[in-house]
Motif scaffolding. Structure first.
Motif, PDB file in Angstrom:
ATOM      1  N   ILE A 137       0.798  -1.250  -0.588  1.00 36.55           N
ATOM      2  CA  ILE A 137       0.311  -0.331   0.133  1.00 36.55           C
ATOM      3  C   ILE A 137       0.892   1.421   0.240  1.00 36.55           C
ATOM      4  O   ILE A 137       0.160   2.142  -0.311  1.00 36.55           O
ATOM      5  CB  ILE A 137      -0.716   0.102   1.193  1.00 36.55           C
ATOM      6  CG1 ILE A 137      -2.012  -1.095   1.117  1.00 36.55           C
ATOM      7  CG2 ILE A 137      -1.557   1.367   1.078  1.00 36.55           C
ATOM      8  CD1 ILE A 137      -2.816  -1.155   2.108  1.00 36.55           C
ATOM      9  N   ALA A 138       2.258   1.176   0.651  1.00 38.78           N
ATOM     10  CA  ALA A 138       2.969   2.309   1.076  1.00 38.78           C
ATOM     11  C   ALA A 138       3.384   2.870  -0.444  1.00 38.78           C
ATOM     12  O   ALA A 138       3.853   3.972  -1.181  1.00 38.78           O
ATOM     13  CB  ALA A 138       3.809   2.022   1.701  1.00 38.78           C
ATOM     14  N   GLU A 139       3.791   1.403  -1.172  1.00 37.69           N
ATOM     15  CA  GLU A 139       4.615   1.882  -2.833  1.00 37.69           C
ATOM     16  C   GLU A 139       3.672   2.343  -3.826  1.00 37.69           C
ATOM     17  O   GLU A 139       3.825   3.220  -4.321  1.00 37.69           O
ATOM     18  CB  GLU A 139       5.275   0.404  -2.691  1.00 37.69           C
ATOM     19  CG  GLU A 139       5.658   0.651  -4.167  1.00 37.69           C
ATOM     20  CD  GLU A 139       6.468   1.586  -5.100  1.00 37.69           C
ATOM     21  OE1 GLU A 139       7.658   1.396  -5.384  1.00 37.69           O
ATOM     22  OE2 GLU A 139       7.435   2.283  -3.770  1.00 37.69           O
ATOM     23  N   MET A 140       2.105   1.369  -3.275  1.00 35.56           N
ATOM     24  CA  MET A 140       1.889   2.245  -4.465  1.00 35.56           C
ATOM     25  C   MET A 140       1.302   3.775  -4.437  1.00 35.56           C
ATOM     26  O   MET A 140       1.071   4.404  -4.776  1.00 35.56           O
ATOM     27  CB  MET A 140       0.189   1.433  -4.318  1.00 35.56           C
ATOM     28  CG  MET A 140       0.573   0.362  -5.206  1.00 35.56           C
ATOM     29  SD  MET A 140      -1.178  -1.305  -4.646  1.00 35.56           S
ATOM     30  CE  MET A 140      -1.706  -1.004  -6.115  1.00 35.56           C
ATOM     31  N   SER A 141       1.315   4.260  -2.483  1.00 34.41           N
ATOM     32  CA  SER A 141       0.837   5.730  -2.339  1.00 34.41           C
ATOM     33  C   SER A 141       1.840   6.318  -3.212  1.00 34.41           C
ATOM     34  O   SER A 141       1.391   6.996  -3.578  1.00 34.41           O
ATOM     35  CB  SER A 141       0.437   5.219  -1.370  1.00 34.41           C
ATOM     36  OG  SER A 141      -0.964   4.480  -0.488  1.00 34.41           O
ATOM     37  N   ARG A 142       2.788   5.755  -2.896  1.00 31.04           N
ATOM     38  CA  ARG A 142       4.345   6.825  -3.992  1.00 31.04           C
ATOM     39  C   ARG A 142       4.457   6.885  -4.965  1.00 31.04           C
ATOM     40  O   ARG A 142       4.213   8.323  -5.526  1.00 31.04           O
ATOM     41  CB  ARG A 142       5.905   5.808  -3.237  1.00 31.04           C
ATOM     42  CG  ARG A 142       5.654   6.350  -1.470  1.00 31.04           C
ATOM     43  CD  ARG A 142       7.233   6.183  -1.348  1.00 31.04           C
ATOM     44  NE  ARG A 142       7.807   4.187  -1.471  1.00 31.04           N
ATOM     45  CZ  ARG A 142       7.547   3.867  -0.888  1.00 31.04           C
ATOM     46  NH1 ARG A 142       6.735   3.929   0.659  1.00 31.04           N
ATOM     47  NH2 ARG A 142       7.673   2.369  -0.373  1.00 31.04           N
ATOM     48  N   ALA A 143       3.799   5.900  -5.842  1.00 31.29           N
ATOM     49  CA  ALA A 143       3.583   5.938  -7.077  1.00 31.29           C
ATOM     50  C   ALA A 143       2.638   7.256  -7.307  1.00 31.29           C
ATOM     51  O   ALA A 143       2.942   7.206  -8.076  1.00 31.29           O
ATOM     52  CB  ALA A 143       3.542   4.516  -7.486  1.00 31.29           C
ATOM     53  N   LEU A 144       1.576   6.359  -7.217  1.00 29.01           N
ATOM     54  CA  LEU A 144       0.267   7.917  -7.161  1.00 29.01           C
ATOM     55  C   LEU A 144       0.453   9.202  -6.746  1.00 29.01           C
ATOM     56  O   LEU A 144       0.025  10.187  -7.665  1.00 29.01           O
ATOM     57  CB  LEU A 144      -1.256   7.406  -5.990  1.00 29.01           C
ATOM     58  CG  LEU A 144      -2.428   7.646  -6.596  1.00 29.01           C
ATOM     59  CD1 LEU A 144      -2.646   7.712  -8.091  1.00 29.01           C
ATOM     60  CD2 LEU A 144      -3.440   6.833  -5.485  1.00 29.01           C
ATOM     61  N   ALA A 145       1.332   9.452  -5.895  1.00 24.81           N
ATOM     62  CA  ALA A 145       1.909  10.820  -5.442  1.00 24.81           C
ATOM     63  C   ALA A 145       2.377  11.190  -6.273  1.00 24.81           C
ATOM     64  O   ALA A 145       2.507  12.540  -6.487  1.00 24.81           O
ATOM     65  CB  ALA A 145       1.792  10.759  -4.056  1.00 24.81           C
ATOM     66  N   ASP A 146       3.431  10.846  -7.313  1.00 25.78           N
ATOM     67  CA  ASP A 146       4.337  10.643  -8.107  1.00 25.78           C
ATOM     68  C   ASP A 146       3.852  11.351  -9.082  1.00 25.78           C
ATOM     69  O   ASP A 146       4.302  12.270  -9.909  1.00 25.78           O
ATOM     70  CB  ASP A 146       5.937  10.243  -7.925  1.00 25.78           C
ATOM     71  CG  ASP A 146       6.765   9.739  -6.583  1.00 25.78           C
ATOM     72  OD1 ASP A 146       6.326  10.812  -6.341  1.00 25.78           O
ATOM     73  OD2 ASP A 146       6.983   8.874  -6.600  1.00 25.78           O
TER      74      ASP A 146
END
Length: 239
Positions: free
Chosen positions: A121-130
């Motif tokens: 979830i953290a990695e997908m959230s970072r990708a989404l924010a970027d």
């Protein structure tokens, strides 16, 4: 079948420096694949081993290996005694790619929702924010990279490398449609809302909603291509 004009001009190739400490065929393949998928080298463009080799200061052998891989992925068409051309977007291949992604990414996202892995979830959230930052800046190349990170994380964090390899190959076909859609409609940020719906369902642990949201996301390219069906487009293969 494409035909070269007598006054054929070389296809412009993206600038790239080949690292001599690494295998040249892989690097040439990656440079050409990225350019083809992004439409930087448009469908129907002619490519030659000699011109590509000269552009990247490598021999014909690594170029030939790269061409063979791209032809296997249906991104290049090789016509003996005529030449090598970037494949036109083929609606039949798009339909198959959509099915592959629906099956594999639908299963992967359902498993992700069931596990609710904090690291995923953290990695997908970072990708989404970027991705959101890239869209705001109008940076299409970075937006595409962040989109890929979002999808790849689903498989990498769950140890599904073989499934990702199949999805990545299918994405190559679909992403050309996506880039065409962005060029025609200015729809650079279209994926963001769909990614947010997918991630929200994973965070809630709702496998059904995650599966449904992924299907909606994947089908968007097919819907756009269907709308092009009634209009001849130089990048799209006629039925």
């Amino acid at each position: 079948m494409p035909r070269l004009a007598r006054d054929h001009q070389p296809t412009p190739l993206p600038a790239a420096a080949i690292d001599r400490t690494m295998r040249a065929p892989e690097q040439v393949y990656r440079v050409l694949r990225t350019a083809i998928v992004s439409l930087a080298i448009p469908p129907g463009s002619a490519l030659s081993e000699g011109e590509v080799g000269a552009a990247y200061a490598v021999s014909r052998t690594p170029v030939r290996e790269a061409f063979a891989r791209l032809a296997e992925e249906k991104l290049l068409d090789v016509f003996p005694n005529l030449g090598t051309f970037v494949s036109l977007i083929d609606p039949r291949l798009i339909g198959e790619a959509i099915l592959i992604r629906r099956l594999l990414e639908g299963e992967a996202v359902s498993q992700a929702a069931a596990s609710r892995d904090p690291a995923l979830i953290a990695e997908m959230s970072r990708a989404l924010a970027d991705h959101a930052e890239a869209v705001a800046a109008g940076d299409a190349a970075r937006a595409y990279h962040c989109d890929e990170r979002f999808h790849r994380a689903l498989f990498a964090h769950q140890g599904l490398e073989q499934m990702w390899a199949s999805v990545d190959r299918a994405r190559a076909q679909l992403e050309r449609v996506h880039h065409l859609m962005v060029a025609q409609r200015g729809a650079l940020g279209d994926a963001l809302a769909k990614h947010r719906a997918i991630l929200s369902a994973i965070e809630r642990g709702d496998a059904y909603a995650a599966h449904a949201a992924m299907h909606v996301h994947i089908e968007a390219n097919g819907v756009f291509l269907d709308r092009l069906a009634g209009h001849a487009h130089p990048f799209v293969r006629a039925p």
